[in-house]
Write a protein that holds these residues in place. Sequence first.
Motif, PDB file in Angstrom:
ATOM      1  N   PHE A 123      -0.973  13.839   1.153  1.00  0.00           N
ATOM      2  CA  PHE A 123      -0.563  13.804  -0.335  1.00  0.00           C
ATOM      3  C   PHE A 123       0.779  14.384  -0.653  1.00  0.00           C
ATOM      4  O   PHE A 123       0.997  15.408  -0.455  1.00  0.00           O
TER       5      PHE A 123
ATOM      6  N   ARG B 206       4.009  15.256  -2.905  1.00  0.00           N
ATOM      7  CA  ARG B 206       4.448  15.003  -4.397  1.00  0.00           C
ATOM      8  C   ARG B 206       5.970  15.663  -4.519  1.00  0.00           C
ATOM      9  O   ARG B 206       6.199  16.588  -3.911  1.00  0.00           O
TER      10      ARG B 206
ATOM     11  N   GLN C  73       0.357   4.093  -2.758  1.00  0.00           N
ATOM     12  CA  GLN C  73       0.371   5.522  -2.397  1.00  0.00           C
ATOM     13  C   GLN C  73       1.367   6.439  -3.327  1.00  0.00           C
ATOM     14  O   GLN C  73       0.928   7.455  -3.832  1.00  0.00           O
ATOM     15  N   ALA C  74       2.717   5.940  -3.232  1.00  0.00           N
ATOM     16  CA  ALA C  74       3.352   6.529  -4.019  1.00  0.00           C
ATOM     17  C   ALA C  74       3.321   6.872  -5.554  1.00  0.00           C
ATOM     18  O   ALA C  74       3.558   7.747  -5.995  1.00  0.00           O
TER      19      ALA C  74
ATOM     20  N   VAL D   4       0.678   6.547  -7.109  1.00  0.00           N
ATOM     21  CA  VAL D   4      -0.559   7.222  -7.504  1.00  0.00           C
ATOM     22  C   VAL D   4      -0.322   8.993  -7.121  1.00  0.00           C
ATOM     23  O   VAL D   4      -0.458   9.604  -8.265  1.00  0.00           O
ATOM     24  N   GLN D   5       0.097   9.193  -6.092  1.00  0.00           N
ATOM     25  CA  GLN D   5       0.592  10.530  -5.916  1.00  0.00           C
ATOM     26  C   GLN D   5       1.669  11.106  -6.611  1.00  0.00           C
ATOM     27  O   GLN D   5       1.472  12.238  -7.051  1.00  0.00           O
ATOM     28  N   GLU D   6       2.564  10.396  -7.130  1.00  0.00           N
ATOM     29  CA  GLU D   6       3.749  10.798  -7.753  1.00  0.00           C
ATOM     30  C   GLU D   6       3.314  10.854  -9.175  1.00  0.00           C
ATOM     31  O   GLU D   6       4.178  11.304 -10.205  1.00  0.00           O
TER      32      GLU D   6
ATOM     33  N   ARG E  11      -6.223  10.660  -8.033  1.00  0.00           N
ATOM     34  CA  ARG E  11      -5.477  10.468  -9.188  1.00  0.00           C
ATOM     35  C   ARG E  11      -5.759  11.528 -10.045  1.00  0.00           C
ATOM     36  O   ARG E  11      -4.871  12.130 -10.631  1.00  0.00           O
TER      37      ARG E  11
ATOM     38  N   ASP F  33       0.864  -1.084  -0.081  1.00  0.00           N
ATOM     39  CA  ASP F  33      -0.104  -0.087  -0.033  1.00  0.00           C
ATOM     40  C   ASP F  33       1.013   1.216  -0.183  1.00  0.00           C
ATOM     41  O   ASP F  33       0.589   2.279  -0.491  1.00  0.00           O
ATOM     42  N   GLU F  34       2.240   1.286   0.436  1.00  0.00           N
ATOM     43  CA  GLU F  34       2.872   2.348   0.323  1.00  0.00           C
ATOM     44  C   GLU F  34       3.421   2.509  -1.034  1.00  0.00           C
ATOM     45  O   GLU F  34       3.498   3.768  -1.589  1.00  0.00           O
TER      46      GLU F  34
ATOM     47  N   ARG G 243      11.057  11.714  -0.491  1.00  0.00           N
ATOM     48  CA  ARG G 243       9.737  10.767   0.014  1.00  0.00           C
ATOM     49  C   ARG G 243      10.208   9.670   1.120  1.00  0.00           C
ATOM     50  O   ARG G 243       9.184   9.423   1.685  1.00  0.00           O
TER      51      ARG G 243
ATOM     52  N   MET H 291      -3.519   7.934   2.589  1.00  0.00           N
ATOM     53  CA  MET H 291      -3.746   8.790   1.276  1.00  0.00           C
ATOM     54  C   MET H 291      -4.199  10.251   1.681  1.00  0.00           C
ATOM     55  O   MET H 291      -4.021  11.120   0.685  1.00  0.00           O
TER      56      MET H 291
ATOM     57  N   ALA I 248      -3.107  14.112  -8.635  1.00  0.00           N
ATOM     58  CA  ALA I 248      -2.075  13.883  -9.035  1.00  0.00           C
ATOM     59  C   ALA I 248      -1.628  14.320 -10.631  1.00  0.00           C
ATOM     60  O   ALA I 248      -0.609  14.712 -11.012  1.00  0.00           O
TER      61      ALA I 248
END
Lengths: 138, 344
Positions: free
Chosen positions: B111, B113, A54-55, A57-59, B17, A50-51, B98, B108, B20
């Motif tokens: 967030f 980035r 998360q990464a 999706v967000q990135e 999504r 899940d990490e 990160r 989540m 992002a």
Amino acid sequence: MSTDQSQRSIRCLVAKVGLDGHDRGAHVIARAFRDAGFEVIYSGLHKAPDEIVQAAVQEDVNVLGISILSGAHNTLVPKIIEGLKEYDAFEDTLILVGGVIPDDDKAELKALGVAEVFGPGTPMEETVEYVRQNAPER
Amino acid sequence: MSESAALLDDLLAGKHRALARVITKIENRDPGYRELVSGLYEHTGNAEVIGITGSPGAGKSTLVDKLAEHYREQGETVGVVAIDPSSPYTGGAVLGDRIRMASNVGDMDVFFRSMSARGNLGGLSTATADAVKAMDAFGKDKVIIETVGAGQNEIDIVGAADTVTVLVPPGAGDNVQMLKAGILEIADIFVVNKADMDGADRTVQELTEMVHLGQGSTTVDAGHHGFDEVEMDLEMPADTDPWKPPIVETVATDGEGVVDLVETFAEHRAFLESSGELTRRRRQRVAEEIRTLLRDDAAGLVADELEDSGGVGAFVDGVMSGDTDPYTIADDVMAPIRDCVEDQ
Ligand SMILES: Nc1nc2c(ncn2[C@@H]2O[C@H](COP(=O)(O)OP(=O)(O)OP(=O)(O)O)[C@@H](O)[C@H]2O)c(=O)[nH]1
Ligand SMILES: [Mg+2]
């Protein structure tokens, strides 16, 4: 016009899942991707599925490279793919797996949606070229 | 519905999504990104934006992780934009901030980035500000900007924040002297992180002296972007005490001092609101944004005009052979644009 000049870059998440503590391979890949002009987000060691999701999706990475040496790919990769689907991120993420994967498992991973499996000793240029050719557009 | 409109709807509906992807379009300077940012605008203004800067390895990311964890415990949602301005020439970069987000894995509602410069340091502050807008419009309560403090570009990047925090690691004495003048001027809060290490007390003392000497930020002349002339009518009321940057000690690795820091953020926020400084800073940012857009657009028009006139090469040939000179050429190329402006 200067402001409309597109400045795309291929973004890759290099993820190291599972319990094994070897991340030299992942480091080498990260550096090779950087030298190829890609942006690399490195996850660090021992990441849970899940990490990774998360990464990724967000990135908004074009490419997710999963490095697994522990042999747990049959449980970990499906979890990651499931998670990506949950966030609508599966379709346009190129999923690569690196590690020692038996042929039967390889076929299964590909059926799940892994684009390519790179075994140990794959020349780095081959992987870089594969990413260049196949990374989905953003 | 256009692609941009659909994406915007999804972002406003809370789809991760979509957030992002909007940031990707902002980073890529994709055609259509301006329509997106323009659509975001009316949904912004609710997030508290905190900037964290400081020397490489000062503990910024570790602290951001602990701050995010704290805010999540309070039930607030968090956005983080981590900017790595280094390696601007090859195009490639390894973005490592990160890795430190260990307290918020799988959550989540934090967030995070990562962004790099992509060979365009100048455009990075605009892209950062736009990414912050996307997170703000998405509904994040707190948005944190992390960037290494090294020069003017980083100052511009962190200038998108309402509260600017400068991390100073403890040092053998001359750390404070080494801080870049510009960085000191924009600091609203100083944090001596790694307070578990030798020299922290001394660094706190030096910073305290410096702030009392008035070398740090004061509200009226904080000069975040140097467009002071825009805001002369919004001077602080005389009865408001100016803000003196407080100095907070933290140990980011174990979270010590994070509660103090969060309280200090809240105090600064209250000050920004009660003094009118928040409005002043926001007006300043909007003024700069308008100017930047106009400058870019004008430069684009000129580039198009140059292209239409046959490109710069032919003109250079003319200069080299002695037929003309750069001033005459500039006058000629600009003529149609100038005519349009003067006709109005
Ligand atoms: N002793 C001690 N070490 C710390 C503290 N905060 C961070 N560190 C360590 O300092 C190192 C750098 O921390 P980061 O959080 O990556 O620092 P950074 O400022 O984000 O670094 P860059 O983004 O590379 O500029 C890590 O090894 C941290 O564990 C602290 O309060 N005390
Ligand atoms: Mg960092």
